[in-house]
Design an enzyme around this catalytic site. Structure first.
Site, PDB file in Angstrom:
ATOM      1  N   HIS A 198     -18.891  -2.159  -0.966  1.00 17.32           N
ATOM      2  CA  HIS A 198     -19.231  -0.997  -1.779  1.00 17.32           C
ATOM      3  C   HIS A 198     -19.866   0.121  -0.967  1.00 17.32           C
ATOM      4  O   HIS A 198     -19.721   1.286  -1.302  1.00 17.32           O
ATOM      5  CB  HIS A 198     -20.126  -1.427  -2.945  1.00 17.32           C
ATOM      6  CG  HIS A 198     -19.329  -1.964  -4.077  1.00 17.32           C
ATOM      7  ND1 HIS A 198     -19.844  -2.734  -5.074  1.00 17.32           N
ATOM      8  CD2 HIS A 198     -18.010  -1.837  -4.353  1.00 17.32           C
ATOM      9  CE1 HIS A 198     -18.887  -3.046  -5.925  1.00 17.32           C
ATOM     10  NE2 HIS A 198     -17.763  -2.530  -5.502  1.00 17.32           N
ATOM     11  N   CYS A 226       5.293   4.164  -1.305  1.00 12.21           N
ATOM     12  CA  CYS A 226       3.867   4.103  -1.652  1.00 12.21           C
ATOM     13  C   CYS A 226       3.091   3.143  -0.751  1.00 12.21           C
ATOM     14  O   CYS A 226       1.914   2.914  -0.967  1.00 12.21           O
ATOM     15  CB  CYS A 226       3.675   3.724  -3.114  1.00 12.21           C
ATOM     16  SG  CYS A 226       4.257   2.072  -3.505  1.00 12.21           S
TER      17      CYS A 226
HETATM   18  C1  PEP Z   1       3.165  -2.478  -0.551  1.00 15.76           C
HETATM   19  O1  PEP Z   1       3.410  -3.684  -0.529  1.00 15.76           O
HETATM   20  O2  PEP Z   1       3.605  -1.670   0.290  1.00 15.76           O
HETATM   21  C2  PEP Z   1       2.307  -1.910  -1.600  1.00 15.76           C
HETATM   22  C3  PEP Z   1       2.159  -0.609  -1.724  1.00 15.76           C
HETATM   23  O3  PEP Z   1       1.644  -2.758  -2.420  1.00 15.76           O
HETATM   24  P1  PEP Z   1       0.343  -3.616  -2.021  1.00 15.76           P
HETATM   25  O4  PEP Z   1      -0.141  -3.072  -0.715  1.00 15.76           O
HETATM   26  O5  PEP Z   1      -0.620  -3.421  -3.134  1.00 15.76           O
HETATM   27  O6  PEP Z   1       0.879  -5.000  -1.940  1.00 15.76           O
END
Ligand code: PEP
Ligand code: MG
Length: 747
Positions: free
Chosen positions: A358, A670
């Site tokens: 945190h 992402c």
């Molecule tokens: C990924 O796997 O690239 C992703 C964005 O999800 P996480 O990092 O939450 O597994």
């Protein structure tokens, strides 16, 4: 002879109790000498290109730190050079034998030395010696080799730390201290070393003065603590209030109170019951693999110290300053942030904590540079010293020399100029020189993450990791609670889109109230596989998302870890059911757009079969890399192999992008790649026009997009896509970043 693994395990257990490097290396040589019943055991560690005698049991203590030899010289140097053991009945007769008078070594003839190898490099040499002229047995040889490998596996980082770093320093001495980057930024200010809280382990277990009396003391202290938190939580600072809410939840946990009651019933004092119960709860969090949950163990320690202070009627420390300070301490907690005007906190540095604790989360949210895991036990000498805190590299310099200070002042000036330069980008579009538009979204999980994205001009949330609110709970959150959480996120961004991912637990993400034990968790019950088996939990979550979206209409739902058509049909049916249930109940809900993560490699070839059931695809480059390369994304031993620039990973992403275009499906990225400038050049070259990344990297990536031509990215892609390894690929990308002035401006 003893089993080497057992001896090693015992050393590791005891190593956790020793305070410094010197005691650790001493412990190692003592235990090995006893286990093998030899006259001498010595450890040489590689320091600045030389093997330095770092600990010995048997040779003269005065020789420690003085006996040094480069690889190739002496027996120890020979072992390091050849990376192979030497087992000699008559050490003196070996042509490379070198005599060091300081050691008193002439008395020992039987010699066995094994190299300690870490990631292919020599970390040190472990030696045992006996007086008699004998060759060590095969069994002894095997013991020492196994012991060496185990030592390296578990203690490499501690062993590598040079002995020099352990020397306590004096108030005015220049000192470099290393730690982990907790929050980015550089600052120069006066240090304020905060008083350490009592360690739970140091509270002695005492008999109580009657069950009812001790119970009422506990109750009063918890109530006072909760009251104190409530007043601290009453702040405009969203991150602080969200984190204080987590503290309040942890303090109100029924498991914790049940454990305290259990110990009180054994007639111990309130402080003793607090200690015993908290240590049990901490052990549960500590045992979890997931780093986010592990970090909650630190929170419990902080809370325990707070309750203890109330139990003992101790006054909190007053931090009295009217100039900016760097808060330094064994543990810097939310409480410290609350005791001083945040505008006066120039930086924080603590021995404890991880990048997910945190302290780091809050420092990030407040834009304060931070270092955690500081490797210095003698902090008090820093009180009121001037310090440089480099939160990018995790370095703290106390009493810096003028030249270093000037250099850092220069860096700070440049950073400020850069930020000022980038701040104006907030309202400008992410548009390339040849006028192609990119959507820049942010990734979030904690409520506390909402603001940084908005402040930096995020155009929406491309990945809301919904598992994080599930992880900071003691039970599955109720539908109502989820509605409240999701509503805050959706309304903060409306009408900008928010892509909420359904629960992705399993793998490295465990729930404290639902442990999943599996041999191979990344290939097991994870993401969609788990939630389809617990249809009720999935249905509750989707209902909560739909309810939270009423009147806003910016929700999109995304499914993690999908690899099969039937999974998509089943989750689609759950979404349909949630919509019809809620409509029946009189709620004006609408079916949102549905998408999938492309993170299991099978999806690359499944897209045509999935096309008609989805509206978008988001490439999860983190897991896609992990599964394509068969490299665990959290395993430091293979971290050097985990790279999205591997030609196969780039080829896979290119294929997904092309397939989505062919199928007329929206596609985004992402995973962490979306925030890496080199990777962004490639992704844009592939035609990807939506990226979702950490809010802090948004301005940087926007600058990059506004200073390139997509035509150029396309040509660059052609240049790199057939290269055979990540090294050559990255070199070309770096060159391009140099040419457009990115490197000069930002590194
Ligand atoms: C990924 O796997 O690239 C992703 C964005 O999800 P996480 O990092 O939450 O597994
Ligand atoms: Mg993933």
């Amino acid at each position: 002879m003893l089993n080497p693994l057992l001896v090693a395990k015992k050393i590791f257990l005891d190593a956790a109790l020793v305070k410094d490097h010197k005691s650790l290396v001493k412990l190692i040589v003592q235990r090995i000498r006893t286990a093998l019943s030899v006259d001498v055991c010595s450890l040489y560690i590689m320091q600045e290109g030389e093997l330095v005698l770092t600990a010995t049991e048997g040779l003269a203590e005065e020789a420690i730190g003085k006996i040094r030899m480069p690889p190739g010289q002496g027996l120890v140097g020979t072992i390091a050079e050849r990376q192979h053991l030497l087992n000699l009945p008559y050490a003196e007769k070996h042509p490379r034998f070198k005599y060091f008078e300081e050691t008193g070594e002439e008395r020992y003839q039987g010699f066995l030395g094994v190299p300690l190898i870490h990631h292919g490099d020599v970390l040190g040499v472990l030696v045992v010696q006996v007086k008699e002229t004998r060759r060590f047995s095969e069994e002894e040889e095997a013991f020492l080799v196994t012991m060496g490998a185990n030592l390296v596996a578990s203690q490499a980082a501690s062993l590598k730390r040079s002995t020099r770093e352990e020397r306590p320093f004096t108030a005015h001495e220049v000192r470099h201290v290393r730690g982990l980057a907790g929050a980015p930024g550089v600052t120069i200010a006066k240090a304020w070393v905060v008083r350490s809280d009592i360690r739970l382990e140091d509270i002695s277990v005492q008999p109580g003065s009657g069950l009812e009396f001790e119970k009422s003391r506990i109750k009063d202290s918890f109530d006072n603590c909760l009251e104190e938190l409530a007043s601290e939580g009453n702040t405009q600072e969203e991150t602080l209030s969200a984190l204080i809410e987590v503290y309040r939840l942890l303090l109100s946990s029924p498991e914790l109170h049940a454990a305290i009651d259990k110990h009180l019933a054994t007639d111990v004092s309130a402080s003793s019951a607090l200690k015993l119960a908290m240590l049990e709860q901490i052990a549960i969090f500590d045992a979890v693999e997931d780093p986010y949950l592990k970090a909650r163990a630190d929170d419990l320690r902080v809370l325990a110290a707070r309750v203890y202070r109330h139990l003992q009627n101790l006054e909190p420390e007053v931090i009295n300053t009217d100039e900016p300070i760097v808060l330094i301490g064994e543990n810097i907690t939310i409480e410290h942030f609350g005791r001083i005007n945040p505008a006066l906190i120039a930086g924080v540095a603590s021995n404890q904590g991880s990048t997910l604790s945190h302290t780091s989360v809050l420092a990030n949210a407040l834009g304060i540079p931070a270092i955690v895991g500081l490797q210095e036990s003698n902090l008090s000498a820093m009180h009121h010293a001037q310090v440089i805190l480099d939160g990018h590299r995790g370095i703290l310099i106390a009493n810096p020399p003028e030249a270093v200070k000037e250099e850092y002042q220069q860096v700070i000036k440049q950073n400020q100029a850069r930020q000022a330069n980038l701040a104006h980008l907030k309202s400008l579009p992410a548009e390339s020189i040849d006028q192609q538009r990119v959507n820049l979204y942010s990734n979030t999980g904690l409520l506390a993450d909402i603001r940084p994205g908005l402040e930096r001009g995020s155009e929406g949330i491309g990945l809301y990791r919904s598992e994080i609110p599930f992880m900071v709970h003691n039970t599955f959150p109720t539908e109502e609670e989820q509605v409240r959480i999701y509503r805050k996120v959706l309304s903060a961004y409306a009408p900008k889109p928010v892509v909420m991912r359904t629960l992705d637990i399993g793998g490295d993400k465990a729930l404290p109230y639902f442990p999943i034990q599996e041999e191979n968790p990344y290939l097991g019950w994870r993401g969609i596989r788990f939630t389809l088996d617990y249809r009720n939990i999935q249905l509750d979550q989707i209902r909560a998302m739909l309810l939270a979206d009423i009147g806003l209409g910016n929700l999109q739902i995304m499914v993690p870890m999908l690899s099969r058509e039937d999974e998509l049909l089943r989750i689609g049916a759950i979404i349909d059911e949630a919509v019809s249930q809620l409509k029946e109940e009189g709620h004006a809900v609408v079916r949102p757009p549905i998408g999938i993560m492309a993170e299991v490699p099978a999806v690359i070839w499944m897209l045509p079969h999935l096309r008609d059931h989805i509206d978008f695809v988001s490439i999860g480059s983190n897991d896609l890399t992990q599964y394509l390369l068969a490299v665990d994304r959290n395993n430091p031993r293979v971290a050097h192999l985990f790279t999205p620039f591997h030609p196969a990973v780039l080829r896979a992403i290119y294929d997904i992008a092309r397939e989505c275009r062919r199928l007329n499906l929206a596609v985004s990225v992402c995973g962490e790649m979306a925030g890496d400038p080199k990777a962004v050049l490639v992704l844009l070259g592939m035609g990807i026009r939506t990226l979702s990344l950490s809010a802090y990297k948004l301005p940087l990536i926007k600058w990059l997009i506004r200073n390139i031509e997509m035509r150029d990215c396309r040509l660059l892609l052609d240049d790199i896509i057939d290269l055979p390894n990540e090294k050559e690929i990255q070199k070309k990308l770096e060159q391009r970043l140099d040419e457009i002035g990115f490197t000069e401006k930002f590194t």
